[in-house]
Scaffold this motif. Structure first.
Motif, PDB file in Angstrom:
ATOM      1  N   UNK A   1       0.837  -1.202   0.000  1.00 19.54           N
ATOM      2  CA  UNK A   1       0.000   0.000   0.000  1.00 19.54           C
ATOM      3  C   UNK A   1       0.868   1.246   0.000  1.00 19.54           C
ATOM      4  N   UNK A   2       0.240   2.391  -0.138  1.00 21.24           N
ATOM      5  CA  UNK A   2       0.976   3.651  -0.244  1.00 21.24           C
ATOM      6  C   UNK A   2       1.917   3.845   0.934  1.00 21.24           C
ATOM      7  N   UNK A   3       3.189   4.054   0.618  1.00 25.00           N
ATOM      8  CA  UNK A   3       4.183   4.300   1.652  1.00 25.00           C
ATOM      9  C   UNK A   3       4.715   3.062   2.329  1.00 25.00           C
ATOM     10  N   UNK A   4       4.395   1.881   1.830  1.00 28.12           N
ATOM     11  CA  UNK A   4       4.881   0.654   2.451  1.00 28.12           C
ATOM     12  C   UNK A   4       5.416  -0.296   1.380  1.00 28.12           C
ATOM     13  N   UNK A   5       6.203  -1.277   1.840  1.00 22.25           N
ATOM     14  CA  UNK A   5       6.724  -2.300   0.953  1.00 22.25           C
ATOM     15  C   UNK A   5       6.032  -3.626   1.243  1.00 22.25           C
ATOM     16  N   UNK A   6       5.956  -4.477   0.222  1.00 24.15           N
ATOM     17  CA  UNK A   6       5.378  -5.808   0.406  1.00 24.15           C
ATOM     18  C   UNK A   6       5.912  -6.715  -0.685  1.00 24.15           C
ATOM     19  N   UNK A   7       5.885  -8.012  -0.425  1.00 26.04           N
ATOM     20  CA  UNK A   7       6.310  -8.998  -1.422  1.00 26.04           C
ATOM     21  C   UNK A   7       5.129  -9.396  -2.301  1.00 26.04           C
TER      22      UNK A   7
END
Length: 413
Positions: free
Chosen positions: A210-216
């Protein structure tokens, strides 16, 4: 002091609640700090992040020196923008407790580290950048009156000490397997490609979160489907790993050497991308306590650092790649593959936990491990000892110079 929420949702740090940087003198110091950061980014791009990822591929004659320098610059920029937040925040905010780096401290720390790294670049010696930057930042932070961040130091030391054993051990085991006549190479190499695919879908990027975050990728699928996380992770990992293995199996089915060369180039690209995500933090991390209170978003700072890495890779890396590839000239495609797989895995581990890591340490350890699998190491024991002493020396030297230089600057201001 107040808590500032980082843009990636998993870490918070203390920064001063100040408004804007007042006065021409403060603005001038900020400009000098930004210039030192760009110089540091150039030195890193010309040195560790620009030369080490494709050095084994050049040594195995899979890619030319100039083309390697061009490609690693592009991929390093991409890695800096998409994965550079974790290490940047760790370097800028987690190496010292109780204080935030002042503009003068950032200038001294970055300049100290950049000069030491640049000396290594121009001398043709790969300085351990992470050791140098970490030492310089800790040195100026202690001189500023901060407290040691012992918990973070233990985390960093654990990875630095484990890297030679993990990287060298995995490279040794992989190279040994590929050299075993009982293991068909047309099966073993595609299986390794499957392992790389599994790692790839489990590492974090900004565009999956999501906006402003990292994810795999697997985390994004879990969020979109709402199914059991363990089931989704296992299913997606196995599917992507199988696709990667089948693709390489098809490639080497017609011509084995060509397929190995393609896999080697993919691995070099992944390591170059990981280098950008890790090493950009060494250049821009000390700037974050300065630009954060000004409301400057992290993204443009990452882009600026990534561009510095790119310019360094294009202008300085070919010289270092040529120097390093001579040490790696005895590596064939199999040993190069064995060296790059653990390099990619360790680099991504460092990015995930926000730990500054030396790519020279990673690559040298993996090369030594794959060399022992062939019955003779490409690096002598004496050279290994000198290299380790140089790494430890660069950390101590940068810490001492950073502490002393800032103490002098603070006394004069």
């Amino acid at each position: 002091m107040s808590l500032r929420d980082t843009r990636f949702g998993h870490r918070q740090a203390l920064v001063p609640t100040v408004g804007s940087v007042g006065g021409m003198a403060s603005v001038g110091i900020l400009v000098v700090a930004a210039g030192a950061s760009l110089f540091m980014a150039w030195a890193i791009g010309a040195g560790s992040s620009g030369s080490t990822p494709f050095a084994p591929a050049v040594g195995a004659n899979a890619i030319s020196i100039m083309r390697a320098g061009f490609v690693v610059g592009i991929l390093g920029l991409a890695g800096a923008v998409l994965q550079g937040a974790n290490v940047s925040e760790a370097v800028g905010e987690e190496l010292i407790q109780g204080v935030a780096l002042s503009p003068a401290a950032a200038v001294v720390g970055l300049t100290t580290a950049a000069i030491l790294v640049a000396i290594g670049v121009f001398a043709g010696y790969p300085i351990a950048t992470a050791f140098t930057v970490t030492g310089a930042v800790v040195g100026v932070g202690l001189a500023l009156g901060g407290d040691p961040a012992w918990a973070k130091y233990r985390q960093i030391a654990a990875l630095w000490i484990a890297t030679p054993f993990l990287g060298g051990g995995i490279a040794y085991g992989t190279a040994k397997t590929l050299r075993d006549e009982r293991v068909p190479e047309r099966i073993a190499v595609p299986l390794l490609a499957g392992v790389v695919g599994v790692i790839l879908v489990n590492i974090e990027f900004t565009f999956f979160g999501p906006s402003g975050e990292q994810a795999s990728l697997v985390a994004a699928v879990v969020t979109d489907t709402g199914l059991a996380p363990l089931f989704v992770r296992a299913t997606v990992s196995v599917l992507v790993g199988a696709v990667g293995a089948l693709a390489l199996w098809w490639d080497i089915r017609g011509q084995q050497a060509r397929g190995q060369r393609h896999f080697l180039l993919v691995l070099g690209g992944l390591v170059a991308f990981s280098a950008g995500g890790s090493q950009v933090g060494l250049a821009i991390g000390p700037l974050l306590p300065l630009v954060g209170p000004l409301g400057v978003p992290l993204l443009p700072v990452l882009v600026g650092g990534g561009l510095g890495l790119l310019i360094g890779s294009w202008t300085g890396a070919p010289r270092m790649i040529k120097a390093l590839s001579q040490d790696y000239s005895s590596l064939g495609p199999r040993r190069s593959i064995a060296a790059l797989i653990p390099s990619f895995a360790i680099a991504q581990t460092a990015v995930f936990f926000g730990i500054p890591v030396s790519f020279n340490e990673i690559i040298v350890s993996a090369i030594v491990g794959s060399g022992y699998a062939a019955g003779n190491s490409a690096v002598s024991r004496g050279k290994m000892v000198k290299t380790v002493l140089a790494w430890v020396g660069s950390l101590a030297l940068a810490l001492g110079i950073g502490y002393g230089a800032f103490s002098v600057v603070e006394a004069l201001l």
